[in-house]
Design a protein around this motif. Structure first.
Motif, PDB file in Angstrom:
ATOM      1  N   ALA A 177       0.822  -1.205   0.000  1.00 46.68           N
ATOM      2  CA  ALA A 177       0.000   0.000   0.000  1.00 46.68           C
ATOM      3  C   ALA A 177       0.861   1.262   0.000  1.00 46.68           C
ATOM      4  CB  ALA A 177      -0.934  -0.009   1.205  1.00 46.68           C
ATOM      5  N   GLY A 178       1.925   1.256   0.824  1.00 45.09           N
ATOM      6  CA  GLY A 178       2.798   2.422   0.902  1.00 45.09           C
ATOM      7  C   GLY A 178       3.522   2.697  -0.398  1.00 45.09           C
ATOM      8  N   VAL A 179       4.047   1.643  -1.023  1.00 48.16           N
ATOM      9  CA  VAL A 179       4.778   1.838  -2.278  1.00 48.16           C
ATOM     10  C   VAL A 179       3.815   2.217  -3.404  1.00 48.16           C
ATOM     11  CG1 VAL A 179       6.269   0.736  -3.994  1.00 48.16           C
ATOM     12  CG2 VAL A 179       6.612   0.267  -1.558  1.00 48.16           C
ATOM     13  N   ALA A 180       2.594   1.679  -3.382  1.00 44.00           N
ATOM     14  CA  ALA A 180       1.600   2.069  -4.390  1.00 44.00           C
ATOM     15  C   ALA A 180       1.305   3.564  -4.304  1.00 44.00           C
ATOM     16  CB  ALA A 180       0.321   1.261  -4.204  1.00 44.00           C
ATOM     17  N   PHE A 181       1.259   4.093  -3.090  1.00 37.36           N
ATOM     18  CA  PHE A 181       1.078   5.535  -2.900  1.00 37.36           C
ATOM     19  C   PHE A 181       2.238   6.303  -3.537  1.00 37.36           C
ATOM     20  CE2 PHE A 181       1.925   9.340  -0.315  1.00 37.36           C
ATOM     21  CZ  PHE A 181       0.731  10.028  -0.480  1.00 37.36           C
ATOM     22  N   LEU A 182       3.464   5.812  -3.330  1.00 33.80           N
ATOM     23  CA  LEU A 182       4.641   6.460  -3.921  1.00 33.80           C
ATOM     24  C   LEU A 182       4.607   6.397  -5.445  1.00 33.80           C
ATOM     25  CD1 LEU A 182       7.484   5.207  -1.533  1.00 33.80           C
ATOM     26  CD2 LEU A 182       6.345   7.434  -1.530  1.00 33.80           C
ATOM     27  N   VAL A 183       4.169   5.248  -5.989  1.00 31.57           N
ATOM     28  CA  VAL A 183       4.055   5.110  -7.444  1.00 31.57           C
ATOM     29  C   VAL A 183       3.059   6.131  -7.988  1.00 31.57           C
ATOM     30  CG1 VAL A 183       3.311   3.607  -9.327  1.00 31.57           C
ATOM     31  CG2 VAL A 183       4.715   2.682  -7.489  1.00 31.57           C
ATOM     32  N   GLY A 184       1.929   6.290  -7.302  1.00 32.36           N
ATOM     33  CA  GLY A 184       0.942   7.280  -7.727  1.00 32.36           C
ATOM     34  C   GLY A 184       1.502   8.691  -7.716  1.00 32.36           C
ATOM     35  N   MET A 185       2.272   9.017  -6.678  1.00 31.30           N
ATOM     36  CA  MET A 185       2.889  10.340  -6.601  1.00 31.30           C
ATOM     37  C   MET A 185       3.871  10.560  -7.746  1.00 31.30           C
ATOM     38  SD  MET A 185       3.694  11.123  -2.581  1.00 31.30           S
ATOM     39  CE  MET A 185       4.428  12.685  -3.069  1.00 31.30           C
ATOM     40  N   ALA A 186       4.762   9.597  -7.942  1.00 29.59           N
ATOM     41  CA  ALA A 186       5.833   9.763  -8.930  1.00 29.59           C
ATOM     42  C   ALA A 186       5.287   9.791 -10.351  1.00 29.59           C
ATOM     43  CB  ALA A 186       6.854   8.635  -8.776  1.00 29.59           C
ATOM     44  N   SER A 187       4.362   8.884 -10.659  1.00 36.84           N
ATOM     45  CA  SER A 187       3.886   8.772 -12.039  1.00 36.84           C
ATOM     46  C   SER A 187       3.051   9.976 -12.461  1.00 36.84           C
ATOM     47  CB  SER A 187       3.082   7.482 -12.217  1.00 36.84           C
ATOM     48  OG  SER A 187       1.969   7.454 -11.348  1.00 36.84           O
ATOM     49  N   ASN A 188       2.339  10.583 -11.530  1.00 34.18           N
ATOM     50  CA  ASN A 188       1.514  11.746 -11.875  1.00 34.18           C
ATOM     51  C   ASN A 188       2.300  13.051 -11.864  1.00 34.18           C
ATOM     52  OD1 ASN A 188      -1.636  11.203 -12.089  1.00 34.18           O
ATOM     53  ND2 ASN A 188      -0.805   9.750 -10.624  1.00 34.18           N
ATOM     54  N   ALA A 189       3.487  13.041 -11.293  1.00 35.73           N
ATOM     55  CA  ALA A 189       4.261  14.273 -11.193  1.00 35.73           C
ATOM     56  C   ALA A 189       4.755  14.779 -12.537  1.00 35.73           C
ATOM     57  CB  ALA A 189       5.452  14.064 -10.249  1.00 35.73           C
TER      58      ALA A 189
END
Length: 434
Positions: free
Chosen positions: A111-123
Protein backbone atom coordinates in the motif's frame (compact mmCIF):
# COMPACT_ATOMS: atom_id res chain seq x y z
CA UNK A 1 -11.89 9.30 -48.96
CA UNK A 2 -9.05 8.28 -51.30
CA UNK A 3 -5.65 7.06 -50.13
CA UNK A 4 -4.09 10.27 -51.43
CA UNK A 5 -6.58 12.38 -49.48
CA UNK A 6 -5.91 10.40 -46.31
CA UNK A 7 -2.17 10.86 -46.74
CA UNK A 8 -2.60 14.58 -47.30
CA UNK A 9 -4.84 14.89 -44.24
CA UNK A 10 -2.34 13.01 -42.08
CA UNK A 11 0.54 15.13 -43.36
CA UNK A 12 -1.34 18.34 -42.60
CA UNK A 13 -2.20 17.07 -39.11
CA UNK A 14 1.40 16.45 -38.10
CA UNK A 15 3.25 19.14 -40.07
CA UNK A 16 4.63 22.39 -38.71
CA UNK A 17 5.31 21.24 -35.15
CA UNK A 18 8.85 21.71 -33.76
CA UNK A 19 11.34 18.87 -33.31
CA UNK A 20 11.22 19.28 -29.53
CA UNK A 21 7.51 18.49 -29.55
CA UNK A 22 8.08 15.19 -31.34
CA UNK A 23 10.70 14.11 -28.82
CA UNK A 24 8.26 14.93 -26.03
CA UNK A 25 5.57 13.02 -27.96
CA UNK A 26 7.93 10.06 -28.29
CA UNK A 27 8.58 10.13 -24.55
CA UNK A 28 4.83 10.05 -23.90
CA UNK A 29 4.32 7.12 -26.27
CA UNK A 30 7.16 5.10 -24.75
CA UNK A 31 5.82 5.81 -21.27
CA UNK A 32 2.33 4.54 -22.14
CA UNK A 33 3.72 1.51 -23.96
CA UNK A 34 5.15 0.45 -20.62
CA UNK A 35 1.93 0.96 -18.64
CA UNK A 36 1.28 -2.05 -16.40
CA UNK A 37 0.61 -1.08 -12.78
CA UNK A 38 -2.53 0.98 -13.38
CA UNK A 39 -4.01 -1.71 -15.64
CA UNK A 40 -3.27 -4.88 -13.73
CA UNK A 41 -2.90 -3.77 -10.11
CA UNK A 42 -6.31 -5.18 -9.05
CA UNK A 43 -5.72 -8.53 -10.77
CA UNK A 44 -2.19 -8.73 -9.35
CA UNK A 45 -3.38 -8.20 -5.79
CA UNK A 46 -6.41 -10.51 -5.95
CA UNK A 47 -5.24 -13.33 -8.23
CA UNK A 48 -1.49 -13.42 -7.72
CA UNK A 49 -1.23 -12.27 -4.09
CA UNK A 50 -4.60 -13.56 -2.88
CA UNK A 51 -5.79 -10.34 -1.23
CA UNK A 52 -9.45 -9.33 -1.05
CA UNK A 53 -11.21 -7.03 -3.48
CA UNK A 54 -11.61 -4.49 -0.67
CA UNK A 55 -7.86 -4.38 -0.10
CA UNK A 56 -7.28 -4.02 -3.86
CA UNK A 57 -9.68 -1.07 -3.86
CA UNK A 58 -7.83 0.51 -0.94
CA UNK A 59 -4.51 0.22 -2.76
CA UNK A 60 -6.04 1.71 -5.92
CA UNK A 61 -7.36 4.63 -3.85
CA UNK A 62 -3.94 5.20 -2.28
CA UNK A 63 -2.41 5.17 -5.76
CA UNK A 64 -4.92 7.85 -6.81
CA UNK A 65 -4.33 9.83 -3.62
CA UNK A 66 -0.64 9.93 -4.44
CA UNK A 67 -1.54 11.58 -7.75
CA UNK A 68 -3.65 14.20 -6.01
CA UNK A 69 -0.82 15.03 -3.59
CA UNK A 70 1.88 15.26 -6.25
CA UNK A 71 -0.05 17.29 -8.82
CA UNK A 72 0.34 20.64 -7.06
CA UNK A 73 3.91 19.98 -5.91
CA UNK A 74 4.98 18.95 -9.40
CA UNK A 75 3.42 22.08 -10.86
CA UNK A 76 5.45 24.25 -8.49
CA UNK A 77 8.60 22.27 -9.36
CA UNK A 78 7.99 22.76 -13.07
CA UNK A 79 7.91 26.54 -12.56
CA UNK A 80 10.79 26.77 -10.06
CA UNK A 81 13.23 24.04 -11.11
CA UNK A 82 12.17 23.81 -14.73
CA UNK A 83 10.25 21.38 -16.91
CA UNK A 84 13.21 19.16 -17.75
CA UNK A 85 14.45 18.55 -14.16
CA UNK A 86 10.88 17.83 -13.03
CA UNK A 87 10.44 15.26 -15.79
CA UNK A 88 13.76 13.59 -14.98
CA UNK A 89 13.00 13.41 -11.26
CA UNK A 90 9.48 12.12 -11.84
CA UNK A 91 10.42 9.46 -14.36
CA UNK A 92 13.41 8.24 -12.37
CA UNK A 93 11.30 8.03 -9.21
CA UNK A 94 8.54 6.22 -11.09
CA UNK A 95 10.96 3.62 -12.45
CA UNK A 96 12.45 2.99 -9.00
CA UNK A 97 9.09 2.79 -7.18
CA UNK A 98 7.44 0.55 -9.80
CA UNK A 99 10.37 -1.88 -9.68
CA UNK A 100 10.25 -1.83 -5.87
CA UNK A 101 6.51 -2.53 -5.89
CA UNK A 102 7.09 -5.80 -7.70
CA UNK A 103 9.17 -7.11 -4.77
CA UNK A 104 6.80 -6.04 -1.98
CA UNK A 105 4.86 -8.77 -0.14
CA UNK A 106 3.56 -7.29 3.11
CA UNK A 107 0.16 -5.57 2.65
CA UNK A 108 1.29 -2.37 4.40
CA UNK A 109 4.43 -2.21 2.27
CA UNK A 110 2.44 -2.75 -0.94
CA UNK A 111 0.00 0.00 0.00
CA UNK A 112 2.80 2.42 0.90
CA UNK A 113 4.78 1.84 -2.28
CA UNK A 114 1.60 2.07 -4.39
CA UNK A 115 1.08 5.53 -2.90
CA UNK A 116 4.64 6.46 -3.92
CA UNK A 117 4.06 5.11 -7.44
CA UNK A 118 0.94 7.28 -7.73
CA UNK A 119 2.89 10.34 -6.60
CA UNK A 120 5.83 9.76 -8.93
CA UNK A 121 3.89 8.77 -12.04
CA UNK A 122 1.51 11.75 -11.87
CA UNK A 123 4.26 14.27 -11.19
CA UNK A 124 5.31 14.33 -14.85
CA UNK A 125 1.96 15.50 -16.22
CA UNK A 126 2.11 19.22 -15.30
CA UNK A 127 5.67 19.43 -16.66
CA UNK A 128 4.77 17.70 -19.94
CA UNK A 129 1.79 19.95 -20.57
CA UNK A 130 3.68 23.10 -19.55
CA UNK A 131 6.61 22.20 -21.81
CA UNK A 132 4.23 21.54 -24.69
CA UNK A 133 2.68 24.97 -24.20
CA UNK A 134 6.17 26.52 -24.12
CA UNK A 135 7.42 25.04 -27.39
CA UNK A 136 4.28 25.00 -29.56
CA UNK A 137 2.76 28.11 -31.15
CA UNK A 138 -0.65 29.13 -29.73
CA UNK A 139 -2.48 28.37 -32.98
CA UNK A 140 -1.06 24.82 -33.01
CA UNK A 141 -1.62 23.90 -29.36
CA UNK A 142 -4.98 22.15 -29.71
CA UNK A 143 -3.48 19.99 -32.46
CA UNK A 144 -0.39 19.28 -30.35
CA UNK A 145 -2.40 18.32 -27.26
CA UNK A 146 -4.60 16.14 -29.43
CA UNK A 147 -1.60 14.31 -30.92
CA UNK A 148 -0.20 13.79 -27.42
CA UNK A 149 -3.55 12.41 -26.23
CA UNK A 150 -3.57 10.12 -29.26
CA UNK A 151 -0.11 8.82 -28.29
CA UNK A 152 -1.34 8.14 -24.74
CA UNK A 153 -4.24 6.03 -25.99
CA UNK A 154 -2.24 4.28 -28.71
CA UNK A 155 0.44 3.32 -26.21
CA UNK A 156 -2.15 2.20 -23.67
CA UNK A 157 -3.99 0.07 -26.23
CA UNK A 158 -0.81 -1.72 -27.27
CA UNK A 159 0.50 -2.10 -23.71
CA UNK A 160 -2.81 -3.51 -22.46
CA UNK A 161 -2.66 -6.34 -24.96
CA UNK A 162 1.02 -7.04 -24.39
CA UNK A 163 0.75 -6.74 -20.61
CA UNK A 164 -2.00 -9.36 -20.59
CA UNK A 165 0.37 -11.94 -22.04
CA UNK A 166 3.20 -10.80 -19.75
CA UNK A 167 0.94 -11.14 -16.70
CA UNK A 168 0.22 -14.77 -17.59
CA UNK A 169 3.95 -15.42 -17.45
CA UNK A 170 5.03 -13.20 -14.56
CA UNK A 171 3.61 -10.11 -12.88
CA UNK A 172 7.11 -9.22 -11.71
CA UNK A 173 8.24 -9.10 -15.34
CA UNK A 174 5.48 -6.58 -15.97
CA UNK A 175 6.61 -4.33 -13.13
CA UNK A 176 10.24 -4.50 -14.23
CA UNK A 177 9.24 -3.91 -17.85
CA UNK A 178 7.40 -0.73 -16.91
CA UNK A 179 10.42 0.43 -14.90
CA UNK A 180 12.70 -0.07 -17.92
CA UNK A 181 10.33 1.77 -20.28
CA UNK A 182 10.01 4.68 -17.85
CA UNK A 183 13.79 4.91 -17.61
CA UNK A 184 13.88 4.99 -21.41
CA UNK A 185 11.60 8.06 -21.25
CA UNK A 186 14.03 9.73 -18.86
CA UNK A 187 16.88 9.02 -21.29
CA UNK A 188 14.93 10.62 -24.16
CA UNK A 189 14.25 13.70 -22.03
CA UNK A 190 17.88 13.93 -20.90
CA UNK A 191 19.38 13.56 -24.38
CA UNK A 192 16.89 15.31 -26.64
CA UNK A 193 14.81 17.89 -24.76
CA UNK A 194 16.22 21.32 -23.83
CA UNK A 195 14.74 23.28 -20.95
CA UNK A 196 11.74 25.30 -22.16
CA UNK A 197 10.80 27.29 -19.03
CA UNK A 198 10.20 30.92 -20.08
CA UNK A 199 12.85 33.37 -18.92
CA UNK A 200 11.84 36.31 -16.73
CA UNK A 201 12.83 39.91 -17.35
CA UNK A 202 15.22 41.20 -14.66
CA UNK A 203 16.45 44.63 -13.57
CA UNK A 204 20.02 45.78 -13.16
CA UNK A 205 20.21 44.14 -9.73
CA UNK A 206 19.17 40.80 -11.17
CA UNK A 207 15.71 40.82 -9.57
CA UNK A 208 12.66 39.78 -11.56
CA UNK A 209 10.54 42.68 -12.77
CA UNK A 210 7.50 40.49 -13.33
CA UNK A 211 4.88 39.63 -10.68
CA UNK A 212 5.39 36.32 -8.90
CA UNK A 213 2.81 33.65 -9.67
CA UNK A 214 2.30 31.57 -6.52
CA UNK A 215 -0.38 29.05 -5.63
CA UNK A 216 -2.33 31.84 -3.96
CA UNK A 217 -2.60 33.60 -7.31
CA UNK A 218 -3.86 30.38 -8.90
CA UNK A 219 -6.52 29.93 -6.23
CA UNK A 220 -7.64 33.56 -6.59
CA UNK A 221 -8.06 33.20 -10.35
CA UNK A 222 -11.84 32.78 -10.39
CA UNK A 223 -12.22 31.93 -14.08
CA UNK A 224 -9.48 29.32 -13.99
CA UNK A 225 -10.68 27.72 -10.77
CA UNK A 226 -14.15 27.52 -12.31
CA UNK A 227 -12.57 25.63 -15.20
CA UNK A 228 -10.89 23.29 -12.69
CA UNK A 229 -14.27 22.63 -11.08
CA UNK A 230 -15.88 21.91 -14.46
CA UNK A 231 -12.95 19.65 -15.34
CA UNK A 232 -13.60 17.68 -12.15
CA UNK A 233 -17.27 17.26 -13.08
CA UNK A 234 -16.45 16.09 -16.61
CA UNK A 235 -13.73 13.74 -15.35
CA UNK A 236 -16.19 12.31 -12.83
CA UNK A 237 -18.44 11.38 -15.75
CA UNK A 238 -15.69 9.81 -17.88
CA UNK A 239 -14.33 7.81 -14.94
CA UNK A 240 -17.61 5.90 -14.76
CA UNK A 241 -16.58 4.07 -17.91
CA UNK A 242 -13.95 2.28 -15.84
CA UNK A 243 -15.59 2.05 -12.39
CA UNK A 244 -19.37 2.21 -12.80
CA UNK A 245 -19.77 0.50 -16.18
CA UNK A 246 -18.08 -2.83 -15.28
CA UNK A 247 -20.08 -3.08 -12.04
CA UNK A 248 -23.37 -2.30 -13.81
CA UNK A 249 -22.67 -4.79 -16.59
CA UNK A 250 -21.75 -7.45 -14.04
CA UNK A 251 -24.99 -6.80 -12.18
CA UNK A 252 -26.88 -7.30 -15.45
CA UNK A 253 -25.23 -10.69 -15.91
CA UNK A 254 -22.53 -9.77 -18.42
CA UNK A 255 -19.02 -11.22 -18.11
CA UNK A 256 -15.67 -9.45 -17.81
CA UNK A 257 -15.02 -10.42 -21.43
CA UNK A 258 -18.21 -8.60 -22.43
CA UNK A 259 -17.06 -5.48 -20.58
CA UNK A 260 -13.62 -5.78 -22.21
CA UNK A 261 -15.25 -5.87 -25.64
CA UNK A 262 -17.40 -2.83 -24.91
CA UNK A 263 -14.65 -0.69 -23.37
CA UNK A 264 -12.17 -1.64 -26.12
CA UNK A 265 -14.30 0.41 -28.50
CA UNK A 266 -13.24 3.52 -26.55
CA UNK A 267 -9.56 2.99 -27.33
CA UNK A 268 -10.20 1.98 -30.93
CA UNK A 269 -12.28 5.09 -31.63
CA UNK A 270 -9.74 7.42 -30.03
CA UNK A 271 -6.87 5.93 -32.05
CA UNK A 272 -8.92 5.98 -35.26
CA UNK A 273 -10.68 9.34 -34.93
CA UNK A 274 -8.53 11.62 -32.74
CA UNK A 275 -6.44 13.04 -35.59
CA UNK A 276 -9.24 13.57 -38.18
CA UNK A 277 -11.62 15.01 -35.58
CA UNK A 278 -8.89 17.39 -34.39
CA UNK A 279 -8.48 18.70 -37.94
CA UNK A 280 -12.18 19.55 -37.88
CA UNK A 281 -12.27 21.22 -34.44
CA UNK A 282 -8.82 22.83 -34.38
CA UNK A 283 -9.87 26.41 -35.14
CA UNK A 284 -13.49 26.28 -33.99
CA UNK A 285 -15.09 28.02 -31.02
CA UNK A 286 -13.85 26.22 -27.85
CA UNK A 287 -16.97 27.21 -25.90
CA UNK A 288 -19.22 25.43 -28.37
CA UNK A 289 -16.93 22.40 -28.43
CA UNK A 290 -16.86 22.10 -24.63
CA UNK A 291 -20.62 22.52 -24.36
CA UNK A 292 -21.29 19.89 -27.03
CA UNK A 293 -18.75 17.45 -25.58
CA UNK A 294 -20.25 17.80 -22.08
CA UNK A 295 -23.75 17.12 -23.38
CA UNK A 296 -22.46 14.13 -25.37
CA UNK A 297 -20.69 12.73 -22.32
CA UNK A 298 -23.76 13.10 -20.13
CA UNK A 299 -26.14 11.69 -22.71
CA UNK A 300 -23.79 8.84 -23.61
CA UNK A 301 -23.66 7.61 -20.03
CA UNK A 302 -27.32 8.48 -19.51
CA UNK A 303 -28.31 6.18 -22.38
CA UNK A 304 -26.56 3.33 -20.56
CA UNK A 305 -29.63 3.11 -18.31
CA UNK A 306 -31.50 1.66 -21.32
CA UNK A 307 -28.77 -0.80 -22.36
CA UNK A 308 -29.69 -4.46 -22.29
CA UNK A 309 -27.32 -5.96 -24.82
CA UNK A 310 -23.67 -5.71 -25.81
CA UNK A 311 -24.63 -3.82 -28.96
CA UNK A 312 -26.42 -1.08 -27.00
CA UNK A 313 -23.60 -0.84 -24.46
CA UNK A 314 -21.16 -0.48 -27.37
CA UNK A 315 -23.31 2.30 -28.86
CA UNK A 316 -23.24 4.26 -25.59
CA UNK A 317 -19.46 3.87 -25.43
CA UNK A 318 -19.24 5.32 -28.94
CA UNK A 319 -21.22 8.41 -27.86
CA UNK A 320 -19.13 9.29 -24.80
CA UNK A 321 -15.88 8.35 -26.56
CA UNK A 322 -16.60 11.02 -29.18
CA UNK A 323 -17.14 13.46 -26.32
CA UNK A 324 -13.76 12.50 -24.87
CA UNK A 325 -12.04 12.99 -28.24
CA UNK A 326 -13.38 16.55 -28.47
CA UNK A 327 -13.09 17.53 -24.80
CA UNK A 328 -9.53 16.45 -23.96
CA UNK A 329 -7.47 18.65 -26.34
CA UNK A 330 -9.93 21.56 -26.22
CA UNK A 331 -9.96 21.76 -22.43
CA UNK A 332 -6.17 21.38 -22.13
CA UNK A 333 -5.72 24.17 -24.67
CA UNK A 334 -8.06 26.37 -22.65
CA UNK A 335 -5.99 25.74 -19.50
CA UNK A 336 -2.91 27.07 -21.30
CA UNK A 337 -4.89 30.02 -22.60
CA UNK A 338 -5.91 31.01 -19.07
CA UNK A 339 -2.43 30.45 -17.59
CA UNK A 340 0.15 33.23 -17.22
CA UNK A 341 3.38 32.38 -19.03
CA UNK A 342 5.45 32.14 -15.83
CA UNK A 343 2.83 30.12 -13.95
CA UNK A 344 2.07 27.37 -16.45
CA UNK A 345 3.44 24.64 -14.22
CA UNK A 346 1.30 25.61 -11.24
CA UNK A 347 -1.81 26.03 -13.38
CA UNK A 348 -1.27 22.67 -15.09
CA UNK A 349 -0.69 21.08 -11.69
CA UNK A 350 -4.04 22.37 -10.42
CA UNK A 351 -5.75 21.15 -13.59
CA UNK A 352 -4.14 17.71 -13.28
CA UNK A 353 -5.32 17.53 -9.68
CA UNK A 354 -8.95 17.82 -10.82
CA UNK A 355 -8.62 14.57 -12.78
CA UNK A 356 -6.78 12.82 -9.95
CA UNK A 357 -9.47 13.89 -7.49
CA UNK A 358 -12.18 12.62 -9.85
CA UNK A 359 -10.42 9.25 -9.99
CA UNK A 360 -10.74 9.12 -6.19
CA UNK A 361 -14.37 10.22 -5.96
CA UNK A 362 -15.79 8.32 -8.95
CA UNK A 363 -15.59 4.83 -7.37
CA UNK A 364 -17.26 6.11 -4.20
CA UNK A 365 -20.00 7.77 -6.23
CA UNK A 366 -20.61 4.66 -8.33
CA UNK A 367 -20.62 2.30 -5.36
CA UNK A 368 -23.00 4.43 -3.31
CA UNK A 369 -25.55 5.02 -6.08
CA UNK A 370 -25.53 1.45 -7.42
CA UNK A 371 -25.79 -0.14 -3.96
CA UNK A 372 -28.46 2.22 -2.64
CA UNK A 373 -30.59 3.03 -5.68
CA UNK A 374 -29.44 0.97 -8.67
CA UNK A 375 -27.31 1.64 -11.73
CA UNK A 376 -30.06 3.67 -13.41
CA UNK A 377 -29.56 6.40 -10.82
CA UNK A 378 -25.84 6.51 -11.59
CA UNK A 379 -26.48 7.00 -15.30
CA UNK A 380 -29.14 9.59 -14.57
CA UNK A 381 -26.66 11.46 -12.36
CA UNK A 382 -24.13 11.42 -15.21
CA UNK A 383 -26.71 12.95 -17.56
CA UNK A 384 -27.42 15.70 -15.03
CA UNK A 385 -23.71 16.36 -14.46
CA UNK A 386 -23.11 16.62 -18.21
CA UNK A 387 -25.88 19.20 -18.51
CA UNK A 388 -24.53 21.15 -15.53
CA UNK A 389 -21.03 21.14 -17.04
CA UNK A 390 -22.37 22.38 -20.40
CA UNK A 391 -24.09 25.29 -18.66
CA UNK A 392 -20.94 26.00 -16.68
CA UNK A 393 -18.80 26.18 -19.82
CA UNK A 394 -21.34 28.53 -21.40
CA UNK A 395 -21.06 30.90 -18.44
CA UNK A 396 -17.27 30.51 -18.11
CA UNK A 397 -16.45 31.36 -21.71
CA UNK A 398 -18.57 34.52 -21.93
CA UNK A 399 -16.35 37.52 -22.55
CA UNK A 400 -13.18 35.45 -22.94
CA UNK A 401 -10.90 37.38 -25.32
CA UNK A 402 -9.66 35.68 -28.47
CA UNK A 403 -6.25 34.08 -28.21
CA UNK A 404 -3.49 35.74 -30.13
CA UNK A 405 -0.29 34.10 -31.32
CA UNK A 406 3.12 35.15 -30.09
CA UNK A 407 5.28 37.21 -32.34
CA UNK A 408 8.80 36.00 -33.12
CA UNK A 409 10.54 38.39 -30.74
CA UNK A 410 8.08 37.72 -27.93
CA UNK A 411 8.51 33.97 -28.42
CA UNK A 412 12.27 34.31 -28.12
CA UNK A 413 11.90 36.17 -24.81
CA UNK A 414 9.31 33.77 -23.48
CA UNK A 415 11.01 30.46 -24.12
CA UNK A 416 14.52 29.29 -25.06
CA UNK A 417 13.04 26.36 -26.98
CA UNK A 418 10.72 28.68 -28.89
CA UNK A 419 13.71 30.84 -29.72
CA UNK A 420 15.48 27.88 -31.28
CA UNK A 421 12.45 27.12 -33.44
CA UNK A 422 12.15 30.77 -34.47
CA UNK A 423 15.80 30.88 -35.59
CA UNK A 424 15.35 27.69 -37.60
CA UNK A 425 12.38 29.22 -39.41
CA UNK A 426 14.36 32.35 -40.25
CA UNK A 427 17.03 30.16 -41.80
CA UNK A 428 14.44 28.34 -43.83
CA UNK A 429 14.68 25.19 -41.74
CA UNK A 430 11.41 25.00 -39.86
CA UNK A 431 11.04 22.47 -37.04
CA UNK A 432 10.99 18.88 -38.18
CA UNK A 433 7.56 17.39 -38.68
CA UNK A 434 6.77 13.74 -38.43
Amino acid sequence: MSVASMRRATRESVSGLPREFWWLWTSTLVNRLGAFVATFMALYLTLDRGYSASYAGLVASLHGLGGVVSSLGAGVMADRLGRRPTLLISQSATAASVALLGFMHHPVAIAGVAFLVGMASNASRPAVQAMMADIVKPEDRVRAFSLNYWAINLGFAISSMAAGFIAEYSYLAGFLGEAVMTLACAVVVFLKLPESRPTQARDAAGKSTEPRVGMGAVLRDGRFMSLVGLSFVVALIFQQGYVGLPVAMGTDGFTSADFGLAIAINGVLIVALQIPVTRYIEHRDPRRLLIISSLLAGSGFGLTAFAGSIAVYAMTVCVWSLAEIVNAPTQTGLVVRLSPVHGRGRYQGMYTMSWSAAALVAPLMAGFLIDRYGAEWLWGACAVLGTVAAGGYWLLMRGLPAEEGLGAEEAMVASPAAAVVSVRKKKGRAGVSA
